[in-house]
Design an enzyme around this catalytic site. Structure first.
Site, PDB file in Angstrom:
ATOM      1  CG  ASP A  94      -2.526 -10.968   2.247  1.00  0.00           C
ATOM      2  OD1 ASP A  94      -3.137 -11.941   1.787  1.00  0.00           O
ATOM      3  OD2 ASP A  94      -3.065 -10.091   2.957  1.00  0.00           O
ATOM      4  CG  ASP A 116      -6.325 -12.075  -5.485  1.00  0.00           C
ATOM      5  OD1 ASP A 116      -7.079 -12.683  -6.275  1.00  0.00           O
ATOM      6  OD2 ASP A 116      -6.733 -11.267  -4.641  1.00  0.00           O
ATOM      7  CD  GLU A 146      -9.322 -14.693  -3.601  1.00  0.00           C
ATOM      8  OE1 GLU A 146      -8.299 -14.308  -3.024  1.00  0.00           O
ATOM      9  OE2 GLU A 146     -10.422 -14.138  -3.484  1.00  0.00           O
ATOM     10  CG  HIS A 190     -10.379  -8.321   2.031  1.00  0.00           C
ATOM     11  ND1 HIS A 190     -10.502  -8.738   0.735  1.00  0.00           N
ATOM     12  CD2 HIS A 190      -9.456  -9.131   2.600  1.00  0.00           C
ATOM     13  CE1 HIS A 190      -9.689  -9.762   0.522  1.00  0.00           C
ATOM     14  NE2 HIS A 190      -9.042 -10.029   1.636  1.00  0.00           N
ATOM     15  N   GLY A 191     -11.962  -5.969   5.381  1.00  0.00           N
ATOM     16  CA  GLY A 191     -12.228  -4.691   6.031  1.00  0.00           C
ATOM     17  C   GLY A 191     -13.141  -4.796   7.242  1.00  0.00           C
ATOM     18  CG  HIS A 233      -8.019 -14.072   1.667  1.00  0.00           C
ATOM     19  ND1 HIS A 233      -7.019 -13.158   1.480  1.00  0.00           N
ATOM     20  CD2 HIS A 233      -7.535 -15.263   1.249  1.00  0.00           C
ATOM     21  CE1 HIS A 233      -5.962 -13.765   0.979  1.00  0.00           C
ATOM     22  NE2 HIS A 233      -6.243 -15.050   0.815  1.00  0.00           N
ATOM     23  CB  SER A 279     -10.007  -5.728   9.713  1.00  0.00           C
ATOM     24  OG  SER A 279      -9.879  -5.512   8.329  1.00  0.00           O
TER      25      SER A 279
END
Ligand code: G3H
Ligand code: 13P
Ligand code: ZN
Length: 336
Positions: A94, A116, A146, A190-191, A233, A279
Site C-alpha cells: 500500500d 503512489d 494513482e 485518509h484517517g 483509498h 482506519s
C-alpha cells in the site's frame, strides 16, 4: 532469497477485479500490522467467502519487520487452506513510494504493489509508474497507480478542486504506464478526520454530514477508460458507534467523520473495483480495548483485551463485506 507469490499460494488482482467489475461489487483491501488484525481479516473473509486484498504499508513493514510480515502472510495463505480451501487473496504493498520498495516487495512474494506517484508531476508519475510496471509484469505482479491527491485534514488544502483526479489525464496515464488499476481522488481522504467541520453540514441530531463524493468526476473517468478498474483509498466510514465508545471510555477523538456507507455502496456499482479500509479497523480495536480497560482495570493479559478487539474487528469486516462491498459470497465463483 527471492520468492514468487504463486509459490506462496497467493493471487494477483486480475481475476478479482474482473469479477468485481462485471458483478458490480468491490474487493475490500484491509491493512494489517500485527497478528490480531491479520487473524481478523483472514477469518472474516473466509467465513463470509469474500475475495480480499491484504495490504501492507511501508509503515507496517517498519513496525512489524518486513521479513516477519511476509511470513505472516504466507502463514495466512496456509491457514486459509484449512478454513476456506477455495479462497485465495492478494498480498499488496500500500502506498509504495519508490521503485526500490516495490521491487523488494515483489521479490519477497507480494502479488500486487501500489506505486503512489501522485505527489509528483504528471510526467514524473508516469515515468516512475512505468518503471514499476515493467519490473512487476515480468513476474505477473499487478500494479496500482494513482492520479490526483487525496485531501487530508493534515494537508493545507487551499483549493479543494485542484486535488481531484483530472479526467483528461487518465487515458494517457493508463496507456503510457500499462498500469493494472488506478486510484483516484473524488473526495475521500485518509484517517479519522476526513473533513474539517466547516466542510460539513449538521443533521437534525447535530451530527456532521460530509460533502458527497464527486460521482460526476468518477463518471467522466469511466468514460475515458471504459472497463478499467478504479480504486478508492481513504474509504473508512469512521463508524460513529466506535468513535462514541472511544470517547466514552477516556478517548478524545474530535470531529471524526468518514465516508457514509451508502456512498461507498453506490461506488461499488461503478468501475470502482477496490476499496481501501484501514482506519475503521483501528477504531474498532481501540474502542474495545478502551472499554475492556475501563470495565476491568485489573486486566493485564493481552489476550483479554486483544482477543475481544480481534473479534470486534472480525465482525466489522464480515458486516462490511456483506453490506458495503457486496463481496461476501463471491469467493466460490471467482476461485473455482
Ligand atoms: O493509507 C494509509 C494506510 O492507512 C496505512 O497507514 O502508513 O499508518 O500504516 P500507515
Ligand atoms: P482509511 O484511512 O479511510 O481507512 O483509508 C485507508 C487507505 O486508503 C489505505 O491505503
Ligand atoms: Zn490509501
Amino acid at each position: 532469497m527471492t520468492v514468487n507469490y504463486q509459490e506462496l499460494g497467493l493471487v494477483n488482482t486480475k481475476k478479482m477485479f474482473k469479477a468485481a467489475f462485471d458483478g458490480k461489487f468491490a474487493i475490500p483491501a484491509y491493512n494489517f500490522n500485527n497478528m490480531e488484525q491479520l487473524q481478523a481479516i483472514v477469518t472474516a473473509c473466509a467465513e463470509s467467502d469474500s475475495p480480499f486484498i491484504l495490504q501492507v504499508s511501508s509503515g507496517a513493514r517498519k513496525y512489524a519487520n518486513q521479513t516477519l510480515l511476509r511470513y505472516m502472510a504466507q502463514g495466512a495463505a496456509q491457514m486459509m487452506k484449512d478454513i476456506n480451501p477455495h479462497l485465495k487473496f492478494a498480498l499488496h504493498l500500500d502506498h509504495g513510494d519508490t521503485l526500490e520498495i516495490c521491487k523488494a516487495c515483489i521479490d519477497s512474494g507480494f502479488s500486487s504493489v501500489m506505486i503512489d506517484g501522485s505527489h509528483h508531476s504528471f510526467e514524473k508519475n508516469i515515468e516512475l509508474t512505468k518503471q514499476v510496471v515493467e519490473y512487476a509484469h515480468q513476474f505477473d505482479v499487478t500494479v496500482e497507480g494513482e492520479l490526483g491527491v487525496l485531501a487530508g485534514i493534515e494537508d493545507d488544502v487551499v483549493a479543494e478542486e485542484s486535488t481531484y483526479t483530472r479526467p483528461e489525464e487518465v487515458f494517457e496515464f493508463v496507456e503510457k504506464t500499462k498500469v493494472d488499476s488506478l486510484a483516484i481522488s473524488i473526495g475521500t481522504s485518509h484517517g479519522a478526520n476526513k473533513f474539517k467541520p466547516d466542510q460539513c453540514t449538521k443533521n437534525a441530531k447535530g451530527v456532521l454530514v460530509p460533502p458527497p463524493l464527486r460521482f460526476d468526476i468518477l463518471e467522466e473517468i469511466e468514460n475515458k477508460i471504459p472497463g478499467f478498474p478504479i480504486v478508492l483509498h481513504g474509504s473508512s466510514s469512521v463508524v460513529p458507534k466506535y468513535v462514541d465508545m472511544i470517547n466514552s471510555n477516556g478517548g478524545n477523538l474530535k470531529d471524526a467523520v468518514g465516508i457514509p456507507s451508502e456512498q461507498l455502496r453506490q461506488a461499488t456499482k461503478s468501475a470502482v473495483c477496490k476499496i481501501n479500509i484501514d482506519s475503521d479497523g483501528r477504531l474498532a480495536m481501540t474502542a474495545i480495548i478502551r472499554k475492556v480497560f475501563n470495565d476491568s482495570p485489573e486486566q493485564f493479559d493481552p489476550r483479554k483485551y486483544l482477543g475481544p478487539a480481534r473479534e470486534e474487528l472480525k465482525q466489522m469486516i464480515i458486516e462490511k463485506n456483506k453490506v458495503v462491498l457486496g463481496s461476501a459470497g463471491r469467493g466460490k465463483e471467482i476461485f473455482t
